[in-house]
Design a protein around this motif. Sequence first.
Motif, PDB file in Angstrom:
ATOM      1  N   ARG A   1       2.415   7.946   9.488  1.00 20.60           N
ATOM      2  CA  ARG A   1       3.470   8.001   9.152  1.00 20.60           C
ATOM      3  C   ARG A   1       4.535   6.825   8.764  1.00 20.60           C
ATOM      4  N   MET A   2       4.489   6.341  10.228  1.00 16.80           N
ATOM      5  CA  MET A   2       5.496   5.621  10.703  1.00 16.80           C
ATOM      6  C   MET A   2       5.527   4.269  10.132  1.00 16.80           C
TER       7      MET A   2
ATOM      8  N   GLN B   1       3.429   3.267   7.677  1.00 13.23           N
ATOM      9  CA  GLN B   1       3.018   3.605   6.160  1.00 13.23           C
ATOM     10  C   GLN B   1       4.753   3.374   5.411  1.00 13.23           C
ATOM     11  N   ASP B   2       5.782   4.471   5.886  1.00 11.29           N
ATOM     12  CA  ASP B   2       6.837   3.721   5.789  1.00 11.29           C
ATOM     13  C   ASP B   2       7.530   2.490   5.852  1.00 11.29           C
ATOM     14  N   TRP B   3       6.809   1.799   7.141  1.00  6.20           N
ATOM     15  CA  TRP B   3       6.789   0.744   7.153  1.00  6.20           C
ATOM     16  C   TRP B   3       6.552  -0.515   6.365  1.00  6.20           C
ATOM     17  N   CYS B   4       5.499   0.425   6.039  1.00  2.00           N
ATOM     18  CA  CYS B   4       4.516  -0.773   4.740  1.00  2.00           C
ATOM     19  C   CYS B   4       4.633  -1.210   3.322  1.00  2.00           C
ATOM     20  N   VAL B   5       5.841   0.518   3.349  1.00  2.00           N
ATOM     21  CA  VAL B   5       6.734   0.575   1.926  1.00  2.00           C
ATOM     22  C   VAL B   5       7.948  -0.570   1.685  1.00  2.00           C
ATOM     23  N   ALA B   6       8.837   0.212   3.072  1.00  2.00           N
ATOM     24  CA  ALA B   6      10.110  -1.077   3.022  1.00  2.00           C
ATOM     25  C   ALA B   6       9.790  -2.470   3.085  1.00  2.00           C
TER      26      ALA B   6
ATOM     27  N   ARG C   1       7.285  -3.763   1.013  1.00  2.00           N
ATOM     28  CA  ARG C   1       5.850  -3.910   0.639  1.00  2.00           C
ATOM     29  C   ARG C   1       6.199  -5.353  -0.538  1.00  2.00           C
TER      30      ARG C   1
ATOM     31  N   ARG D   1       0.515  -0.701   1.450  1.00  2.00           N
ATOM     32  CA  ARG D   1       0.702   1.099   2.292  1.00  2.00           C
ATOM     33  C   ARG D   1      -0.906   0.874   2.878  1.00  2.00           C
TER      34      ARG D   1
ATOM     35  N   THR E   1      -3.707   7.532   3.572  1.00  2.00           N
ATOM     36  CA  THR E   1      -3.869   8.142   4.889  1.00  2.00           C
ATOM     37  C   THR E   1      -5.452   8.047   4.755  1.00  2.00           C
TER      38      THR E   1
END
Length: 430
Positions: free
Chosen positions: A90-91, A93-98, A100, A106, A109
């Motif tokens: 999840r971390m 994934q959040d880093w990927c979104v941040a 972008r 991203r 899952t």
Amino acid sequence: MALRAFKATAMFPFRRRAKPSLSSLSIPSHFICPISLDLMQDPVTLPSGITYDRRTIELWFSSGHRTCPVTLLSVELDDQLLIPNHSIRRMIQDWCVANRSHGVERIPTPKTPITSLQVSDTLAEISAACRSGDRLLCAELIALLKKSAEESERNLRCILSNGATPVLAAAFLRFKTENFLSAFAGISNPDDKETILQLTSDESLKSIILILSQGSLSGKHNAILVLKELLVAVHETEQAITVARTEQLVEKVVMLIKNPISLESTKASLVAAYYLSFTQATKLAETGLVPILLEILVDAEKSLSEKALAALDGVLEEAKGRESAAEHALAMPVLVKKVFRVSDLATEFAVSGMWKMCRKWGEGEEGRPEKCAVEALKFGAFQKLLLLLQVGCSDRVKDKASELLRILNGLEGKEECVETLDFRGVKRAL
């Protein structure tokens, strides 16, 4: 040292393709797999406490290692060994979104891998459905199993290791339809010869041939894959002749070579033809296989060339095959060409094919071997065979090449090499 060597040789098809804007982007160290040194897609943690990307650590274990690459602690392989690290995932994934805006996508899952218990339960239900004749339920359960197998290599290995092959074979034998054969083709273990041999019954073979004749394109594709494995399994057994003589079997195999569905199905058909040639070489020649093989060989890639040459060499074992090849303008040029530039296996089949065509065939066939030998000489076979002996080859190839050279040497002066003819009339400087 082992990890360093593994990194140097392993291929990681999922490595991130960085865009120019990502070159200066720093990935947090705990997001990076210690093996691939890339962003983890599916982080899992070993009992040692070290987190890796699932695919890289599975590749590490499949390479024969039984330790944690970082700590070198021994591990016992089982379904519970790799614990999904959801928090790290999840971390990431959040880093990927941040990030972008920097071109980072991203990570998806991941789906939870299937377990041995789930596979065993599903296979038990499939067996029960087969015994009760519940075709619909059996098809639904097999579809779920097939879907899991397609999700990952790990799932497929788990399904196979829990005995799926005999269960799926039993399902096909019970219902004998295209869907059940396709499931068996997609999941079965080709090394399970005992199970594959169960498909040699008359009814089973008739069903496979019916699918080859009237099935969908995917059905025909899967049918030839199964048939190939079946012919490999029965080779050199008492069943080989019986299976090869199955009505319309030869014709359907040749049909798929003549009218290809896909490259994979064509290769499977060529392998099937090769094994059929041990007992059905004459029939294969009578169905017009030789001209088809020669056309394929003109510009085939390595793997296709090897299989087509194997099938051709098998058919040339009988007089009908040699006659068909001798009457075709491409036969000798193709065989001479394939002596080099393909592989050692292709070389062996090409030399064997020439050897069979240039030797004495038998009563009533006088003159044909000499005609073939003259053709071989014309297209430069003598020079290529000499070179082959100089660079080295197996004893089996060496014996045939040596005999061919003796035959060709006796024809000296009867035909000029093509290379010589190409320069006829050219004035050379004194």
